[in-house]
Design an enzyme around this catalytic site. Structure first.
Site, PDB file in Angstrom:
ATOM      1  N   ASP A 244       0.868  -1.162   0.000  1.00  0.00           N
ATOM      2  CA  ASP A 244       0.000   0.000   0.000  1.00  0.00           C
ATOM      3  C   ASP A 244       0.916   1.225   0.000  1.00  0.00           C
ATOM      4  OD1 ASP A 244      -2.074   1.765   0.030  1.00  0.00           O
ATOM      5  OD2 ASP A 244      -3.103   0.900   1.751  1.00  0.00           O
TER       6      ASP A 244
HETATM    7  C1  BGC Z   1      -4.938   3.424   0.111  1.00  0.00           C
HETATM    8  C2  BGC Z   1      -5.033   2.407  -1.006  1.00  0.00           C
HETATM    9  C3  BGC Z   1      -4.882   3.084  -2.329  1.00  0.00           C
HETATM   10  C4  BGC Z   1      -3.544   3.816  -2.360  1.00  0.00           C
HETATM   11  C5  BGC Z   1      -3.238   4.521  -3.653  1.00  0.00           C
HETATM   12  C6  BGC Z   1      -3.690   4.280  -0.022  1.00  0.00           C
HETATM   13  O1  BGC Z   1      -3.750   5.346   0.860  1.00  0.00           O
HETATM   14  O2  BGC Z   1      -4.943   2.773   1.352  1.00  0.00           O
HETATM   15  O3  BGC Z   1      -6.246   1.714  -0.917  1.00  0.00           O
HETATM   16  O4  BGC Z   1      -5.004   2.173  -3.365  1.00  0.00           O
HETATM   17  O5  BGC Z   1      -3.533   4.774  -1.329  1.00  0.00           O
HETATM   18  O6  BGC Z   1      -4.036   5.644  -3.797  1.00  0.00           O
END
Ligand code: BGC
Length: 725
Positions: A244
């Site tokens: 993530d």
């Molecule tokens: C979120 C993810 C997301 C990623 C990219 C993160 O803050 O937890 O679910 O895909 O950002 O935007």
């Protein structure tokens, strides 16, 4: 001229990967496994191996941001169709629709040249406060598993990968980088992993995203047990584990504990490193230096590179991919169909709904009737090409002159996410008292009052990176609804949210609909259901608690955990164990507002007696020799409608504590008035087993089980016993 093996589409992918790998330098391999921008990784230019481009996810294709910043790139061709959020999709209980949804979403991603959609999410709704539940598929592992697999097929049929998230045990947002989950192996296996496992083994998702939080004291983006032992070894996962954004914390764990592709380590890739911050990522220069110093061999590196190459072959290097499409009418139709089947009719006194065709003098009250909900909520925020607001949808259906509007309350007038602005001016200078008085006065004059409220996409509501403060509706909506109901007995509440909300006015209003974050076609779907153009067929994918302490995690004080004295870590013990959602309220004999699986229709269904095999006692069923259960069901009303027939199983004298019932099969069936069908369900051993912590394996006990079939978890219409030998 001879084609080089890694470029030869006639060769098997594994052969091509071997060849590509053999041609790559260590520096090229290192470059392949971390980001080069916010959402892309570089491929290998020298060899013609293309970049990978990721995008959020999960209910629409995110607008383009700058190379190194979260702000908008300012494209004018990156508007999308906003599909209903995933709790809505789960509420349809319609796996064919889930596949249509995935296919349409994948087409939008493909058109935008994305290799990976960052979704779907299947974290279990352990607490109704989790700000991200709207992005997930409810509280039940079986339902989430059945709904997620077709979504993945649909997206990946476009040659676009899904990224299953957030693996795993990511069940609230508060302290999301510092929460360490402590859970029994049994709850892990029975509740938190099954939907992920189905998505990996059956859905064959090509990427999995690690979660921000910790388990067994290790961050989940590099977690030995869940990533290496379970996902890669036990489930034979051959795809990519992507971090993530900002979920990677050190090189050694990232190298050894299952991470393949590092993204988003600093929120701003420009400033955190010596020259190019991406070179300073944990899997970049620090890893290369450690290999050069002999601290690691190349086994881990080659494994990661193979996985990233495999992903590239499955997506960017395919020559047979469809071209995709953006904002097509077919996509809007899918969004509307999902919305229509997602709305849950919770209550309908005296069949007040659907409204008669000639209904006039309707009053709509509430900010959510006029507020765009596709902007906000965190990374799933969208730039929708169009969004039909509830008020506009109702006016289009019933006639603009028949539908008046009163604001009733002012909630949150902002509407911006990373530079996408709704452009709506929602300010209203009236005092809260005045707003309420105006709405109540109008309600007295109206034939029907449609209150459209609930949560929105601002922090502390249906929104990433925060949890809700409590179960209650914000902005004084409870008092307003109570006042409207007093002023007009024909008050109907449409609650827009991805989570259950408290409903102190439940008995005072004539009807309640659970309406989700429905995206582009929200207003049309609501009007379809209110008017009866669509007969509601959604069922709750979670328990609608009457109070927070009806939820096990809260009753036991097991949220958000305890902060360690000597560190920033919060330990949270999942004390309710397997008793999540209906498993808890059933065991405690609690009366929720509305139970899991509940949802009414404008028609009625009669269930006949469930039929089991003649023998009272049978061998433990298997996939090849399942237990066949059948039940007749008839539409006894005057409208065509769909019913979700739910099959629950209970072990009658278990050796360990087991739930009163667990969902093990369901089917959505369309019946014309007077039509009758016999539905059959095949149950294999997975319908009867539990996970034994001590033996570390699934067990089916010989003994008596009860099969319960019904219209919700609390509306069991027929049941029978069977003995397994
Ligand atoms: C979120 C993810 C997301 C990623 C990219 C993160 O803050 O937890 O679910 O895909 O950002 O935007």
């Amino acid at each position: 001229m001879q084609t080089l093996p890694y470029l030869d589409p006639t060769l098997p992918i594994e052969r091509r990967i071997d060849d590509a790998l053999a041609r790559m330098t260590t520096a090229e391999k290192i470059a392949l496994i971390h980001a080069q921008s916010k959402f892309s990784s570089p491929g290998v230019k020298r060899l013609g191996i293309p970049e990978l481009w990721m995008t959020d996810g999960p209910h629409g294709i995110r607008p383009e941001v700058l190379w190194d910043e979260w702000e908008q790139a300012g494209w004018t061709n990156d508007s999308c169709v906003a599909f209903p959020a995933l709790t809505a999709l789960a509420a349809t209980w319609n796996s064919a629709l889930s596949q249509a949804y995935g296919k349409a979403l994948g087409e939008e991603a493909r058109w935008r040249n994305k290799s990976v959609v960052l979704g779907p999410g299947v974290n279990i709704a352990r607490t109704p406060l989790n700000g991200r539940n709207f992005e997930y598929m409810g509280e039940d592992p079986y339902l989430a598993a059945r709904m997620v697999v077709p979504y993945i097929y649909g997206v990946q049929s476009n040659g676009v990968a899904t990224s299953l998230k957030h693996f795993a045990l990511n069940n609230h947002e508060l302290n999301r980088h510092t929460t360490n989950v402590r859970v029994s192996d049994r709850a892990l296996r029975e509740i938190y992993l099954p939907a992920f496992e189905a998505a990996v083994r059956e859905g064959k998702t090509w990427t999995v995203m690690g979660a921000y939080n910790l388990y067994r004291d290790q961050h989940l983006c590099h977690n030995q047990y869940l990533l290496n032992d379970v996902l890669k070894r036990e489930w034979n996962y051959d795809g990519v584990v992507v971090s993530d954004w900002g979920g990677t914390h050190n090189t050694d764990e990232a190298v050894r504990h299952g991470l393949d592709l590092e993204f988003g380590t600093w929120t701003n890739g420009l400033y955190a490193g010596a020259s190019n911050a991406y070179d300073s990522y944990y899997l970049a220069r620090p890893y290369a230096d450690a290999i050069a110093a002999g601290r690691y061999g190349t086994d881990e590196l080659d494994d990661k590179v193979r996985r990233v190459l495999r992903l590239t072959y499955r997506t960017e290097m395919r020559t047979d991919r469809p071209r995709g499409a953006m904002c097509s009418e077919e996509h809007y139709a899918v969004a509307r169909a999902v919305g229509n089947e997602a709305i849950v009719l919770l209550k309908n006194d005296k069949n007040i709904l659907p409204l008669p065709a000639d209904a006039r003098n309707l009053l709509v009250v509430g900010e959510n009737a006029i507020k765009m909900m596709t902007v906000g909520g965190g990374s799933s925020s969208l730039k929708a090409q169009r969004e039909v607001l509830p008020l506009d949808g109702l006016r289009a259906r019933f006639g603009a002159d028949r539908v008046r509007f009163e604001r009733g309350y002012v909630g949150d007038v902002t509407g911006e996410y990373n530079g996408v602005v709704t452009g709506q001016d929602l300010r209203d200078d009236r005092s809260p008292e005045r707003l309420m008085a105006d709405a109540v006065a109008a309600a007295r004059q109206a034939d029907y009052v449609l209150f459209v409220g609930g949560l929105n996409k601002s922090a502390g509501q249906d929104c990433e990176d925060s949890d809700r403060a409590g179960l209650a509706l914000p902005y004084g909506q409870d008092a307003l609804i109570a006042a409207l109901a007093k002023a007009n007995p024909r008050t109907i509440v449409l609650n827009i949210s991805g989570n259950p909300v408290a409903m102190p006015w439940k008995n005072d209003v004539a009807a309640i609909l659970q309406v989700w974050m429905l995206g582009s076609e929200a207003g049309h779907s609501m009007a379809d259901v209110i008017s009866g153009d669509a007969n509601p067929s959604g069922k709750l994918p979670f328990t609608s608690y009457a109070a927070l302490d009806q939820c096990g995690a809260h009753a036991l004080g097991a949220y958000p955990g305890q902060k360690r004295a000597d560190s920033e870590i919060w330990d949270v013990d999942y004390k309710e164990d397997i008793f999540v959602g209906y498993r808890w309220v059933d065991r405690q004999r609690l009366q929720p507002n509305f139970p899991f699986g509940h949802g009414l229709s404008y028609t009625t269904f009669a269930y006949g007696r469930l039929q089991l095999p003649q023998a009272k006692s049978v061998a433990v069923p298997t996939a090849s020799a399942p237990l066949r259960v059948s039940v007749p069901i008839a539409n006894t009303g005057t409208r065509a409608g769909q019913e979700v027939v739910q099959v629950y199983v209970r072990e009658l004298r278990p050796k360990v504590d087991r739930p009163e019932r667990e969902l093990k099969a369901f089917r959505k069936v369309m019946l014309q008035p007077g039509e009758r069908q016999i539905l059959t369900f095949d149950l294999d051993e997975t319908a009867f087993r539990y996970y034994d912590d001590k033996q570390q394996q699934w067990v089916v006990n010989a003994g008596e089980f009860e099969i319960q079939i019904g219209s919700s978890s609390r509306d069991i219409r027929t049941k029978a016993k069977i003995r397994l030998q």
